[in-house]
Design an enzyme around this catalytic site. Structure first.
Site, PDB file in Angstrom:
ATOM      1  N   LYS A  82       0.995  -1.256   0.244  1.00 39.80           N
ATOM      2  CA  LYS A  82      -0.151   0.001  -0.358  1.00 39.80           C
ATOM      3  C   LYS A  82       1.112   0.911   0.314  1.00 39.80           C
ATOM      4  O   LYS A  82       2.357   1.372   0.380  1.00 39.80           O
ATOM      5  CB  LYS A  82      -1.197  -0.251   1.353  1.00 39.80           C
TER       6      LYS A  82
ATOM      7  N   ASN B 124      -3.125  17.489  -1.321  1.00 42.96           N
ATOM      8  CA  ASN B 124      -2.595  17.777  -0.871  1.00 42.96           C
ATOM      9  C   ASN B 124      -2.656  18.581  -0.151  1.00 42.96           C
ATOM     10  O   ASN B 124      -1.704  19.467   0.849  1.00 42.96           O
ATOM     11  CB  ASN B 124      -0.399  17.370  -0.504  1.00 42.96           C
TER      12      ASN B 124
ATOM     13  N   THR C 206       5.423   5.972   4.557  1.00 44.09           N
ATOM     14  CA  THR C 206       3.619   5.065   5.088  1.00 44.09           C
ATOM     15  C   THR C 206       3.879   3.883   3.747  1.00 44.09           C
ATOM     16  O   THR C 206       2.691   3.132   4.419  1.00 44.09           O
ATOM     17  CB  THR C 206       3.311   6.021   5.299  1.00 44.09           C
TER      18      THR C 206
ATOM     19  N   THR D 298      -3.589  17.378   8.367  1.00 37.87           N
ATOM     20  CA  THR D 298      -3.837  16.211   9.549  1.00 37.87           C
ATOM     21  C   THR D 298      -3.666  17.172  10.722  1.00 37.87           C
ATOM     22  O   THR D 298      -3.659  18.478  10.989  1.00 37.87           O
ATOM     23  CB  THR D 298      -2.415  15.765   9.192  1.00 37.87           C
TER      24      THR D 298
ATOM     25  N   GLU E 235      -0.405   9.592  -5.355  1.00 42.15           N
ATOM     26  CA  GLU E 235      -2.032  10.461  -5.901  1.00 42.15           C
ATOM     27  C   GLU E 235      -1.887  11.137  -6.746  1.00 42.15           C
ATOM     28  O   GLU E 235      -0.594  12.771  -7.383  1.00 42.15           O
ATOM     29  CB  GLU E 235      -1.806  11.514  -4.433  1.00 42.15           C
TER      30      GLU E 235
END
Lengths: 224, 224
Positions: A6, A219, A17, A224, A96
């Site tokens: 992923k 983005n 990540t 966050t 993305e």
């Protein structure tokens, strides 16, 4: 050998990540499995970029159950390398905002490290990535990225192909039909950037995606 | 000392399309002028980025006519440094698609080279630059960029301020009021990123701009 991965952003893995798990039923000792995985990861997962921003916790795990018993090391290597390359390519393909997967091949280098340095610099350039979003066969952006990578680069010996068409050679642009090449960059499954340094036998492959307005929206709006 | 500069993209100068001319009526020998200019350029023009893509032909010229006669070297240095810093900042402020100028200060480093490496990595990160476009006080993107720069970085000793507000310290987020800080990032003249490494006395300043959808449009649609 099967695998799962992923990750679509904060992607410039240096085993920081992104998360991938590769599984095999081969019987392989932990030390041998680790050595195999480190070498393969260096040429697959660590050769992709979406945004050039390494995450803090990329992980690739190789799980070996052993049910198949011992396997010839070369066969296991090739199977693991094939699975890792397919997974690694799928991450920028799904990056993305990405609309195109780009494969950068730098060949004819004195060392693989030189080839990787050029390939990474090309793959991380926002100017190269926006040109691809626009279907622009912009050799100047590609060649100037390589020229600034810090690895040896002699324009007089180098040549560049896009989708297999030579567009620049020996420091000079080579005339080509722009409209059909642009159409192929937009329509073919992958955008192929192939830079031959003309000085040696080493090569490196690197995978990235185009940089689109959707990337910026995702983005800039994501908090966050 | 007066100066002029142009350049809004393919900007990550390493004295490679940026063009700047600095003029003085001080009388200064060519060798001294070159040494002065090289040092100042290293801390000004070579510390800006719009897209991280170095051009092939950035140029800064210092022209000294001599009409003012000899000048104290320190005074000339400060005047040239001041003019170059003002010109250098104005380039990303006017960068393609840019809506905000960002000043990255990395302080408390063991060496200026370490500080510059962290500052450049932060300034070149598309994730940091899109966060700024969105007015997002996203400390994680900034700290993770620094952590991947390759220069020494000990989270336990480091702290990060945005617009003067501490948002992260000793490896841990520091609670802050997000809405007012986000508003200040959007409204104040400059976005100020200030990372203190907590290990020494050296520092470096770096200037960049936000990454917006307009940047992508300009560079995907522009054909050469």
């Amino acid at each position: 050998v099967v695998g799962l991965a992923k990750g679509a952003a904060m992607i410039a893995p240096n085993m920081a990540t992104m998360l991938a798990v590769v599984m095999t039923d081969a019987a392989v000792a932990p030390e041998a499995a680790q050595a195999l995985l480190a070498e393969v990861v260096g040429r697959t997962f660590n050769r992709i970029t979406v945004d050039g921003h390494a995450s803090t916790n990329d992980t690739v795990l190789l799980l070996a159950g052993g049910a198949a018993g011992p396997v010839a090391p070369a066969a296991l290597h090739d199977a693991v390398a094939s699975v890792c390359a397919a997974l690694a390519r799928s991450i920028p393909a799904d990056g993305e905002g990405a609309t195109r997967l780009v494969e950068v091949v730098v060949r004819g280098a004195a060392t693989e490290a030189d080839a990787e340095r050029h390939a990474r610099r090309i793959a991380e350039s926002p100017l190269v990535k926006t040109a691809i979003a626009g279907g622009d066969p912009n050799w100047g952006r590609i060649v100037s990225a390589a020229g600034a990578s810090g690895a040896p680069f002699d324009p007089a010996r180098a040549s560049l192909r896009l989708q297999g068409t030579t567009v620049w050679s020996a420091g000079t642009p080579v005339p080509f039909a722009e409209a059909p090449l642009s159409a192929r960059m937009r329509d073919e499954e992958i955008v192929a950037i192939d830079l031959d340094l003309g000085v040696g036998e080493a090569e490196a492959r690197f995978w990235t995606c185009d940089l689109t307005e959707a990337y910026v929206r995702l983005n800039a709006d994501y908090r966050t």
